[in-house]
Design an enzyme around this catalytic site. Sequence first.
Site, mmCIF file in Angstrom:
data_model
loop_
_atom_site.group_PDB
_atom_site.id
_atom_site.type_symbol
_atom_site.label_atom_id
_atom_site.label_comp_id
_atom_site.label_asym_id
_atom_site.label_seq_id
_atom_site.Cartn_x
_atom_site.Cartn_y
_atom_site.Cartn_z
ATOM 1 N NE ARG A 1 -3.257 -2.389 2.999
ATOM 2 C CZ ARG A 1 -4.275 -3.041 2.440
ATOM 3 N NH1 ARG A 1 -4.849 -2.547 1.370
ATOM 4 N NH2 ARG A 1 -4.709 -4.170 2.956
ATOM 5 C CG ASP A 61 -11.331 0.313 -1.821
ATOM 6 O OD1 ASP A 61 -10.263 -0.271 -1.528
ATOM 7 O OD2 ASP A 61 -12.175 0.625 -0.977
ATOM 8 C CG ASP A 115 -14.570 -3.734 -0.861
ATOM 9 O OD1 ASP A 115 -13.920 -4.243 -1.798
ATOM 10 O OD2 ASP A 115 -14.043 -3.028 0.015
ATOM 11 N N GLY A 171 -12.964 -7.973 5.919
ATOM 12 C CA GLY A 171 -13.918 -7.372 4.995
ATOM 13 C C GLY A 171 -13.896 -5.855 5.032
ATOM 14 N NE ARG A 172 -9.794 -1.976 3.464
ATOM 15 C CZ ARG A 172 -8.578 -1.709 3.941
ATOM 16 N NH1 ARG A 172 -8.412 -0.793 4.841
ATOM 17 N NH2 ARG A 172 -7.533 -2.360 3.490
ATOM 18 C CE LYS A 217 -30.337 -22.633 17.947
ATOM 19 N NZ LYS A 217 -29.593 -22.244 16.794
ATOM 20 N NE ARG A 243 -12.188 -19.897 26.299
ATOM 21 C CZ ARG A 243 -12.758 -19.903 27.495
ATOM 22 N NH1 ARG A 243 -13.717 -19.019 27.776
ATOM 23 N NH2 ARG A 243 -12.389 -20.774 28.421
HETATM 24 O O1 F6P Z 1 -8.662 -5.407 1.863
HETATM 25 C C1 F6P Z 1 -8.279 -6.675 2.278
HETATM 26 C C2 F6P Z 1 -8.066 -6.708 3.770
HETATM 27 O O2 F6P Z 1 -7.658 -8.012 4.135
HETATM 28 C C3 F6P Z 1 -9.249 -6.252 4.621
HETATM 29 O O3 F6P Z 1 -10.242 -7.248 4.752
HETATM 30 C C4 F6P Z 1 -8.561 -5.896 5.899
HETATM 31 O O4 F6P Z 1 -9.303 -4.935 6.616
HETATM 32 C C5 F6P Z 1 -7.259 -5.297 5.426
HETATM 33 O O5 F6P Z 1 -7.039 -5.814 4.122
HETATM 34 C C6 F6P Z 1 -6.073 -5.616 6.287
HETATM 35 O O6 F6P Z 1 -4.986 -4.941 5.760
HETATM 36 P P1 F6P Z 1 -3.469 -5.202 6.172
HETATM 37 O O7 F6P Z 1 -3.045 -6.508 5.563
HETATM 38 O O8 F6P Z 1 -2.739 -4.044 5.593
HETATM 39 O O9 F6P Z 1 -3.437 -5.281 7.657
#
Ligand code: F6P
Length: 323
Positions: free
Chosen positions: A72, A103, A130, A171-172, A214, A247
């Site tokens: 990144r 994105d 997404d 999933g951010r 349950k 847990r």
């Molecule tokens: O976008 C993919 C993802 O795995 C997200 O689900 C997660 O929030 C993020 O990347 C984690 O990023 P990093 O690997 O930089 O910690």
Amino acid sequence: MKKIGVFTSGGDAPGMNACIRAIVRTAVYHGIEVYGIRRGYNGMIKGEISKLESYSVSNIIQKGGTILRSARSKDFMTKEGRKTAYEQLQKLGIEGLVAIGGDGTFTGANIFFEEYGLPTIGAPGTIDNDLYGTDYTIGYDTAVNTALDAIDKIRDTADSHDRVFFIEVMGRDSGYIAIPCAIGGGAEIVMIPETDTSIDYVVDTLRTGWSRSKTSFIVIVAEGDAEGSATEVANKVQEALPHMDARVTILGHVQRGGSPTAADRMLASQLGIACVEGLISGRQNEMAGIIDGKLTYTPFIDTITKDKPINPEFINMVNILSV
Ligand code: F6P
């Protein structure tokens, strides 16, 4: 078009290698030279670029991660960074790019295109699913299956000990991973950013479950849920239910690795071909995707700004099936 570059950027996703392979092979098939840019936009700026041949991508279709590495890049967010990146590409005579990522990758690609007009086509590579403009992203199916496999194992131990497990999935800001994990994993509750699931609802559902005999429960918490992380949710619920034996499991980056499923290899191969053939036919600043079985190209700006809503029926399914 005689020379193109390919790179992977952002979080890696299973199937990225299958996509790189398809891109390289399609370029070679059409008589185009293809260059691999390492470590995403960072490598573009630093000039970590080398020619790839058909054999460079042998024996990678089944491998997780990305042979090109990923990053990144903060530097690419600056004007100077993008200028240097463009100069590096110009030095090699690269006339088009294929960007594999999510994105953040397409946000960068969109700005780069606006500034320098270098034709770029994207392949959606992210476990998060997404992105608007494709039903599925490369890596999503594998990530869901990896998570599900872990959830099945957790259910065994949850059941043996009459416990409540709060399982956090990635999933951010999206619940796309959480939903099939909850339905496929037989979870009692799913908490995703797209909808409000209150702590009171969780408490009531557990109480009702116990009253119906349950003994163990799975609560899937998407990492972006408004109530907080799985640990925070578990702590809040524990306050209301002090006798609950709870847990927390955070599945984390295990969801990003592993050999891609057949569905991801197919998608990655199809979209890899579509990226190169799109560039050849003059397409630019778009992402290749599959919608309702049909190959589609969507402007980068739409992929990052438009919503891909989750079918609300899926949330209802969790409620019905866990009664
Ligand atoms: O976008 C993919 C993802 O795995 C997200 O689900 C997660 O929030 C993020 O990347 C984690 O990023 P990093 O690997 O930089 O910690």
